[in-house]
Design a protein around this motif. Sequence first.
Motif, mmCIF file in Angstrom:
data_model
loop_
_atom_site.group_PDB
_atom_site.id
_atom_site.type_symbol
_atom_site.label_atom_id
_atom_site.label_comp_id
_atom_site.label_asym_id
_atom_site.label_seq_id
_atom_site.Cartn_x
_atom_site.Cartn_y
_atom_site.Cartn_z
ATOM 1 N N ILE A 140 38.842 48.578 58.773
ATOM 2 C CA ILE A 140 39.126 49.383 57.570
ATOM 3 C C ILE A 140 40.106 50.507 57.906
ATOM 4 N N HIS A 141 39.845 51.203 59.015
ATOM 5 C CA HIS A 141 40.730 52.311 59.412
ATOM 6 C C HIS A 141 42.142 51.804 59.713
ATOM 7 N N SER A 142 42.244 50.658 60.365
ATOM 8 C CA SER A 142 43.569 50.091 60.672
ATOM 9 C C SER A 142 44.335 49.770 59.395
ATOM 10 N N ILE A 143 43.644 49.232 58.402
ATOM 11 C CA ILE A 143 44.292 48.898 57.127
ATOM 12 C C ILE A 143 44.733 50.156 56.398
ATOM 13 N N LEU A 144 43.860 51.159 56.350
ATOM 14 C CA LEU A 144 44.171 52.391 55.613
ATOM 15 C C LEU A 144 45.294 53.190 56.269
ATOM 16 N N LEU A 145 45.423 53.064 57.579
ATOM 17 C CA LEU A 145 46.452 53.822 58.299
ATOM 18 C C LEU A 145 47.771 53.068 58.425
ATOM 19 N N SER A 146 47.810 51.839 57.933
ATOM 20 C CA SER A 146 49.034 51.038 58.012
ATOM 21 C C SER A 146 49.779 51.061 56.676
ATOM 22 N N PRO A 147 50.988 51.656 56.633
ATOM 23 C CA PRO A 147 51.756 51.730 55.377
ATOM 24 C C PRO A 147 52.030 50.364 54.751
ATOM 25 N N LYS A 148 51.994 49.311 55.542
ATOM 26 C CA LYS A 148 52.278 47.970 55.033
ATOM 27 C C LYS A 148 51.328 47.577 53.907
ATOM 28 N N TYR A 149 50.074 48.043 53.982
ATOM 29 C CA TYR A 149 49.060 47.617 53.022
ATOM 30 C C TYR A 149 48.873 48.600 51.863
ATOM 31 N N TRP A 150 49.566 49.744 51.917
ATOM 32 C CA TRP A 150 49.330 50.779 50.908
ATOM 33 C C TRP A 150 49.649 50.323 49.499
ATOM 34 N N ARG A 151 50.776 49.627 49.323
ATOM 35 C CA ARG A 151 51.126 49.225 47.955
ATOM 36 C C ARG A 151 50.159 48.166 47.417
ATOM 37 N N PHE A 152 49.642 47.332 48.314
ATOM 38 C CA PHE A 152 48.652 46.338 47.876
ATOM 39 C C PHE A 152 47.342 47.033 47.480
ATOM 40 N N LEU A 153 46.960 48.039 48.269
ATOM 41 C CA LEU A 153 45.761 48.801 47.944
ATOM 42 C C LEU A 153 45.920 49.511 46.601
ATOM 43 N N PHE A 154 47.101 50.092 46.377
ATOM 44 C CA PHE A 154 47.363 50.821 45.138
ATOM 45 C C PHE A 154 47.319 49.897 43.928
ATOM 46 N N TRP A 155 48.031 48.766 44.000
ATOM 47 C CA TRP A 155 48.130 47.884 42.833
ATOM 48 C C TRP A 155 46.811 47.185 42.532
ATOM 49 N N THR A 156 46.071 46.796 43.546
ATOM 50 C CA THR A 156 44.769 46.174 43.278
ATOM 51 C C THR A 156 43.801 47.187 42.675
ATOM 52 N N SER A 157 43.854 48.431 43.149
ATOM 53 C CA SER A 157 43.001 49.476 42.587
ATOM 54 C C SER A 157 43.365 49.766 41.133
ATOM 55 N N LEU A 158 44.665 49.853 40.856
ATOM 56 C CA LEU A 158 45.118 50.127 39.494
ATOM 57 C C LEU A 158 44.723 49.000 38.543
ATOM 58 N N LYS A 159 44.970 47.763 38.972
ATOM 59 C CA LYS A 159 44.639 46.602 38.141
ATOM 60 C C LYS A 159 43.140 46.535 37.869
ATOM 61 N N ASP A 160 42.336 46.728 38.915
ATOM 62 C CA ASP A 160 40.895 46.607 38.746
ATOM 63 C C ASP A 160 40.287 47.794 38.011
ATOM 64 N N THR A 161 40.963 48.945 38.062
ATOM 65 C CA THR A 161 40.508 50.089 37.261
ATOM 66 C C THR A 161 40.536 49.745 35.782
ATOM 67 N N PHE A 162 41.616 49.144 35.327
ATOM 68 C CA PHE A 162 41.717 48.781 33.910
ATOM 69 C C PHE A 162 40.786 47.622 33.563
ATOM 70 N N ARG A 163 40.539 46.733 34.515
ATOM 71 C CA ARG A 163 39.532 45.686 34.289
ATOM 72 C C ARG A 163 38.155 46.317 34.112
ATOM 73 N N GLN A 164 37.855 47.301 34.953
ATOM 74 C CA GLN A 164 36.550 47.953 34.908
ATOM 75 C C GLN A 164 36.330 48.696 33.596
ATOM 76 N N LEU A 165 37.377 49.290 33.043
ATOM 77 C CA LEU A 165 37.255 50.046 31.795
ATOM 78 C C LEU A 165 36.721 49.198 30.644
ATOM 79 N N PHE A 166 36.954 47.889 30.700
ATOM 80 C CA PHE A 166 36.523 47.004 29.620
ATOM 81 C C PHE A 166 35.257 46.218 29.983
ATOM 82 N N LYS A 167 34.623 46.591 31.095
ATOM 83 C CA LYS A 167 33.373 45.951 31.485
ATOM 84 C C LYS A 167 32.211 46.852 31.055
#
Length: 304
Positions: A140-167
Amino acid sequence: AAMHYANFVLIPVFLMILIIHYILKNKNEWNIKDVFLKKILGLFLGWFLILQCLMLYNYSFDRGYTLSSSSYVYLTGRLCETGIMQMYLKDNCGKKEIPLCKYNGTLPDATWKFVWNDDSPFAKEGRDWIKSNKEYKKNIHSILLSPKYWRFLFWTSLKDTFRQLFKNDMGHGLFAYDKNSAVYYGIAEKMGSDEINEYFNSLQATNKLNFNFNNLVNNILLLFSVIIIFIYFFNKKNNFKLKELIIVILLGVFLNAAITASLANVYERLQSRVSWLIIFVAIICSIEIIKNTFKKYFDKPLEG
């Protein structure tokens, strides 16, 4: 706060936003003795004390002075669900010693499957929460500290936030629990055999719980509530204090969706626990609209 670990993130973030709002609103006139700031600091203190209680509880059972000895297990399941863990393993297997590498290609596609399924990597490794938590923590720490995965973390969080709003459906997770479940053991151990028959004949145990009508009514009420709030908020003549309350409520609902979707799961029960607040504030707005509409009748003095 103690009912779900996501609340330990939600509460301080929410309170910090309120403090920033207060400072910006009052600019150079804000005072630490202000009642509003005292309430915020009081809530911070309550949050901190609950945090300490849980950490000391874990410490007393030799799990370390930590909030949770299993958080990285859930986060690993979450990253498997988003596909980010698979990306990480593809990039690093063979370069680092990662126990999960032998399961690469067969990782579960949902958090709950990773944590609870008997054929998941976590289960195959013996479901040792503390040991697995330490192993997964490095990933987990390796993923969070690697800039390569940041945009994937951001977009999945954003997408799932809006999914959650309608659950917002009720009844999620209320299915029958058999003799191998923690629920059964708890009742059998604490309440005795007299309650076991009652337990197995309950609506939940016989799969007769049905929330279809409840959810239909709930979703209709939520839809009308959003319309009422929208109409009230964008009428310039309406109460400014109530508009502030609307912002606070909607902010809390949004933060709940963002934090639970990013750190836990996209589940109905995690959003329906707060969505009633939208109906609540819509009721207040409705009362204000009725009062304003019939104000002349309320203000008119009684004759005689």
